[in-house]
Write an enzyme that holds these catalytic residues in place. Structure first.
Site, PDB file in Angstrom:
ATOM      1  N   LYS A   1      18.282   4.140  42.791  1.00  0.00           N
ATOM      2  CA  LYS A   1      18.897   2.999  41.432  1.00  0.00           C
ATOM      3  C   LYS A   1      18.048   3.660  39.961  1.00  0.00           C
ATOM      4  O   LYS A   1      17.234   5.057  40.472  1.00  0.00           O
ATOM      5  CB  LYS A   1      17.289   1.694  40.718  1.00  0.00           C
ATOM      6  CG  LYS A   1      16.147   2.131  40.988  1.00  0.00           C
ATOM      7  CD  LYS A   1      15.365   2.312  39.985  1.00  0.00           C
ATOM      8  CE  LYS A   1      14.449   2.813  39.768  1.00  0.00           C
ATOM      9  NZ  LYS A   1      13.480   3.419  38.689  1.00  0.00           N
TER      10      LYS A   1
ATOM     11  N   PRO B   1      14.556  12.221  45.253  1.00  0.00           N
ATOM     12  CA  PRO B   1      13.401  13.374  44.838  1.00  0.00           C
ATOM     13  C   PRO B   1      12.338  12.007  44.588  1.00  0.00           C
ATOM     14  O   PRO B   1      12.401  11.442  43.996  1.00  0.00           O
ATOM     15  CB  PRO B   1      14.107  14.236  43.801  1.00  0.00           C
ATOM     16  CG  PRO B   1      14.886  12.970  42.729  1.00  0.00           C
ATOM     17  CD  PRO B   1      15.854  12.365  44.066  1.00  0.00           C
ATOM     18  N   MET B   2      10.985  13.039  44.720  1.00  0.00           N
ATOM     19  CA  MET B   2       9.596  12.253  45.048  1.00  0.00           C
ATOM     20  C   MET B   2       9.274  12.517  43.511  1.00  0.00           C
ATOM     21  O   MET B   2       9.343  13.461  42.860  1.00  0.00           O
ATOM     22  CB  MET B   2       8.605  12.818  45.318  1.00  0.00           C
ATOM     23  CG  MET B   2       9.024  11.952  46.685  1.00  0.00           C
ATOM     24  SD  MET B   2       6.991  12.768  48.207  1.00  0.00           S
ATOM     25  CE  MET B   2       6.272  12.627  47.162  1.00  0.00           C
TER      26      MET B   2
ATOM     27  N   GLY C   1      10.695  11.617  41.022  1.00  0.00           N
ATOM     28  CA  GLY C   1      12.056  11.404  39.597  1.00  0.00           C
ATOM     29  C   GLY C   1      12.710  10.099  39.336  1.00  0.00           C
ATOM     30  O   GLY C   1      13.290  10.805  38.400  1.00  0.00           O
TER      31      GLY C   1
ATOM     32  N   LEU D   1      14.232   7.771  40.736  1.00  0.00           N
ATOM     33  CA  LEU D   1      15.169   7.222  40.730  1.00  0.00           C
ATOM     34  C   LEU D   1      14.954   6.363  41.844  1.00  0.00           C
ATOM     35  O   LEU D   1      15.768   5.513  42.643  1.00  0.00           O
ATOM     36  CB  LEU D   1      16.214   8.275  41.624  1.00  0.00           C
ATOM     37  CG  LEU D   1      16.418   8.875  41.115  1.00  0.00           C
ATOM     38  CD1 LEU D   1      17.534  10.248  41.852  1.00  0.00           C
ATOM     39  CD2 LEU D   1      17.548   8.348  39.366  1.00  0.00           C
TER      40      LEU D   1
ATOM     41  N   GLY E   1      12.922   6.353  44.879  1.00  0.00           N
ATOM     42  CA  GLY E   1      13.498   6.336  45.880  1.00  0.00           C
ATOM     43  C   GLY E   1      12.613   5.947  47.182  1.00  0.00           C
ATOM     44  O   GLY E   1      13.001   5.613  47.827  1.00  0.00           O
TER      45      GLY E   1
ATOM     46  N   ASP F   1       8.849  -1.608  41.610  1.00  0.00           N
ATOM     47  CA  ASP F   1      10.383  -0.980  42.118  1.00  0.00           C
ATOM     48  C   ASP F   1      11.004  -2.510  42.873  1.00  0.00           C
ATOM     49  O   ASP F   1      11.627  -1.663  43.214  1.00  0.00           O
ATOM     50  CB  ASP F   1      10.860  -0.238  41.636  1.00  0.00           C
ATOM     51  CG  ASP F   1      10.397   0.591  40.830  1.00  0.00           C
ATOM     52  OD1 ASP F   1      10.645  -0.986  39.554  1.00  0.00           O
ATOM     53  OD2 ASP F   1      10.548   1.888  40.004  1.00  0.00           O
TER      54      ASP F   1
HETATM   55  O1  C5P Z   1       4.033  -0.240  40.889  1.00  0.00           O
HETATM   56  P1  C5P Z   1       4.110   1.505  41.066  1.00  0.00           P
HETATM   57  O2  C5P Z   1       3.371   2.194  42.463  1.00  0.00           O
HETATM   58  O3  C5P Z   1       5.218   1.784  41.097  1.00  0.00           O
HETATM   59  O4  C5P Z   1       3.275   1.151  39.514  1.00  0.00           O
HETATM   60  C1  C5P Z   1       3.000   2.670  39.611  1.00  0.00           C
HETATM   61  C2  C5P Z   1       1.354   2.432  38.280  1.00  0.00           C
HETATM   62  O5  C5P Z   1       2.567   2.892  37.382  1.00  0.00           O
HETATM   63  C3  C5P Z   1       0.997   1.449  38.519  1.00  0.00           C
HETATM   64  O6  C5P Z   1       0.199   1.536  39.296  1.00  0.00           O
HETATM   65  C4  C5P Z   1       0.374   1.288  36.810  1.00  0.00           C
HETATM   66  O7  C5P Z   1      -1.170   2.143  36.280  1.00  0.00           O
HETATM   67  C5  C5P Z   1       1.804   1.117  36.449  1.00  0.00           C
HETATM   68  N1  C5P Z   1       3.021   0.897  36.300  1.00  0.00           N
HETATM   69  C6  C5P Z   1       2.622  -0.187  35.090  1.00  0.00           C
HETATM   70  N2  C5P Z   1       3.360  -1.054  34.875  1.00  0.00           N
HETATM   71  C7  C5P Z   1       4.856  -1.200  35.439  1.00  0.00           C
HETATM   72  C8  C5P Z   1       4.767  -0.564  35.903  1.00  0.00           C
HETATM   73  C9  C5P Z   1       3.591   0.433  36.698  1.00  0.00           C
HETATM   74  O8  C5P Z   1       1.769   0.186  34.528  1.00  0.00           O
HETATM   75  N3  C5P Z   1       5.673  -2.902  34.980  1.00  0.00           N
END
Ligand code: C5P
Length: 278
Positions: A13, A96-97, A99, A101, A103, A138
């Site tokens: 995405k 990519p990690m 990235g 996108l 993944g 995501d």
């Molecule tokens: O949910 P995800 O693992 O992608 O998010 C990684 C980190 O990014 C979360 O632990 C949080 O610290 C931060 N985050 C956030 N607000 C969001 C999405 C992610 O603060 N809407």
């Protein structure tokens, strides 16, 4: 072909814009964004196993198997349904990690969709999205399966249709850790919210871009190069950046002009996830 033998697509995405409009009491950020899928991504194959274990055949460098998002997705689906079957997960990784996108999130969503079908666990999309949200903010959009304006932490959707477009996506050689960007003191968290119905293509910006460019100058260098072709933006929390083209040939010409020390690819935008029809 048996579903057990097929490759299940896990597309990338991009975030056409991404505004941070507030912060929840638990520290998570309230966002407004538009997610668009690309016709480029990973694929996953699920192989049944009789010993009841959930195993990844394709461990990622630096990621312990129990924290791998596909393994966590399979485990969460079993916990939610009482299923006991085992599976070996094979991920053909192209995205990519770190990235931006999606993944890892897309791999998790595809694992949920695929195993829900293969194990005949019968969860509906809303239940799969709930399980997905616990794995990452995501994940739900990939289960949702349609281009959407998203709100909340990225799990409340208003579907939109976009005109066909091609993207040149640049992949800077850095992995940006999402939490580092979100916890930055320099992150603006007060962009005014808009109504979903008021969003138009080209609107907005990515609030995470300024912070990512400061911490990772490679992101800025790639964005600066892309800007000669238009309104270049970063996707998610980076590192990937993109610019949109009406014609595939123009996107490919730009890719051909890429300096030797930059990497990228061309992909078409898609309004539907390839698994949204099943
Ligand atoms: O949910 P995800 O693992 O992608 O998010 C990684 C980190 O990014 C979360 O632990 C949080 O610290 C931060 N985050 C956030 N607000 C969001 C999405 C992610 O603060 N809407």
């Amino acid at each position: 072909m048996s579903d057990w033998l097929r490759d299940w697509p896990a597309p990338a995405k991009i975030n056409l814009f991404l505004h941070v409009v507030g912060r929840r009491a638990d520290g998570y950020h309230l966002l407004q964004t538009v997610f668009r899928f690309l016709d480029f991504g990973d694929t996953i194959r699920c192989e049944p196993r009789s010993d009841g274990r959930i195993v990844t055949a394709t461990p990622l460098p630096g990621v312990p198997p129990e924290t791998d998002l596909t393994v966590r997705a399979a485990t969460a689906l079993r916990e939610a349904t009482g299923a006991t079957a085992g599976v070996t997960l094979h991920v053909d990784k192209r995205l990519p990690m770190g990235g931006g996108l999606g993944g890892g999130s897309s791999d998790a969503a595809t694992t949920l969709i695929a195993l829900n079908r293969l194990w005949q666990t019968g969860l509906d999309p809303a239940e799969l999205q709930r399980i997905g949200l616990a794995l990452g903010a995501d994940v739900p959009i990939f289960v949702h399966g349609h281009t959407a304006f998203a709100e909340g932490v990225g799990e409340r959707f208003t579907d939109i249709e976009l005109t066909p477009a091609w993207y040149l996506i640049l992949v800077p050689d850095v992995a940006v850790p999402t939490p580092e960007i979100f916890r930055s003191a320099q992150l603006r968290r007060d962009t005014p919210a808009i109504a979903a119905a008021d969003w138009r293509p080209g609107f907005g910006h990515n609030d995470l871009e300024t912070v990512a460019c400061k911490l990772y100058p490679e992101v800025k260098r790639h964005l600066d190069w892309l800007r000669r072709y238009g309104d270049a933006r970063m996707s998610g929390s980076g590192a990937c950046c993109f610019v949109e083209f009406d014609q595939e040939s123009a996107a490919r010409a730009a890719l051909a002009a890429l300096p030797a020390d930059m990497r990228g690819f061309v992909a078409a935008g898609r309004d539907r996830h390839p698994l949204s029809m099943i």
